[in-house]
Write a protein that holds these residues in place. Structure first.
Motif, mmCIF file in Angstrom:
data_model
loop_
_atom_site.group_PDB
_atom_site.id
_atom_site.type_symbol
_atom_site.label_atom_id
_atom_site.label_comp_id
_atom_site.label_asym_id
_atom_site.label_seq_id
_atom_site.Cartn_x
_atom_site.Cartn_y
_atom_site.Cartn_z
ATOM 1 N N MET A 1 58.382 49.737 36.524
ATOM 2 C CA MET A 1 57.431 48.850 35.931
ATOM 3 C C MET A 1 56.258 48.677 36.878
ATOM 4 O O MET A 1 56.373 48.120 37.940
ATOM 5 N N SER A 2 55.131 49.139 36.419
ATOM 6 C CA SER A 2 53.933 49.046 37.234
ATOM 7 C C SER A 2 52.862 48.315 36.434
ATOM 8 O O SER A 2 52.501 48.738 35.331
ATOM 9 N N ALA A 3 52.383 47.248 36.989
ATOM 10 C CA ALA A 3 51.346 46.463 36.323
ATOM 11 C C ALA A 3 49.978 46.976 36.764
ATOM 12 O O ALA A 3 49.821 47.496 37.862
ATOM 13 N N GLU A 4 49.021 46.837 35.873
ATOM 14 C CA GLU A 4 47.659 47.259 36.216
ATOM 15 C C GLU A 4 47.051 46.198 37.130
ATOM 16 O O GLU A 4 47.093 45.010 36.855
ATOM 17 N N ILE A 5 46.494 46.672 38.236
ATOM 18 C CA ILE A 5 45.888 45.763 39.198
ATOM 19 C C ILE A 5 44.454 45.501 38.764
ATOM 20 O O ILE A 5 43.693 46.422 38.481
ATOM 21 N N ILE A 6 44.098 44.218 38.700
ATOM 22 C CA ILE A 6 42.760 43.811 38.256
ATOM 23 C C ILE A 6 42.072 43.068 39.386
ATOM 24 O O ILE A 6 42.645 42.167 39.993
ATOM 25 N N ASN A 7 40.849 43.476 39.654
ATOM 26 C CA ASN A 7 40.041 42.769 40.644
ATOM 27 C C ASN A 7 39.331 41.631 39.907
ATOM 28 O O ASN A 7 38.430 41.857 39.098
ATOM 29 N N LEU A 8 39.748 40.416 40.172
ATOM 30 C CA LEU A 8 39.218 39.272 39.436
ATOM 31 C C LEU A 8 37.724 39.060 39.689
ATOM 32 O O LEU A 8 36.993 38.607 38.806
ATOM 33 N N ARG A 9 37.248 39.386 40.858
ATOM 34 C CA ARG A 9 35.820 39.236 41.169
ATOM 35 C C ARG A 9 34.990 40.125 40.243
ATOM 36 O O ARG A 9 33.983 39.693 39.675
ATOM 37 N N GLN A 10 35.448 41.358 40.064
ATOM 38 C CA GLN A 10 34.723 42.272 39.186
ATOM 39 C C GLN A 10 34.776 41.811 37.731
ATOM 40 O O GLN A 10 33.796 41.928 36.993
#
Length: 69
Positions: A1-10
């Protein structure tokens, strides 16, 4: 299980850009005029100004002014 990493600043910057673009579109719809409309208004204003200037009386044209002999 791999979650998509999201850059919150972007994500925040992207949302801010979208909001700004939407506000700009709303303002263009509310207040914007086409180039043809602006030019037509400018031409009409120029015509009215020249019409008024053509009927303007000069100070020496007044009947109550005495002209020096």
């Amino acid at each position: 299980m791999s979650a998509e990493i999201i850059n919150l600043r972007q994500v925040r910057k992207q949302k801010k850009r979208q909001d700004k673009d939407k506000a700009a579109e709303d303002n263009r719809r509310k207040f914007g005029r086409t180039k043809a409309e602006r030019e037509a208004a400018r031409r009409r204003r120029d015509e009215l100004e020249s019409h008024v200037d053509g009927h303007r009386r000069e100070p020496h044209d007044r009947p109550d002014d005495k002209k020096p002999d």
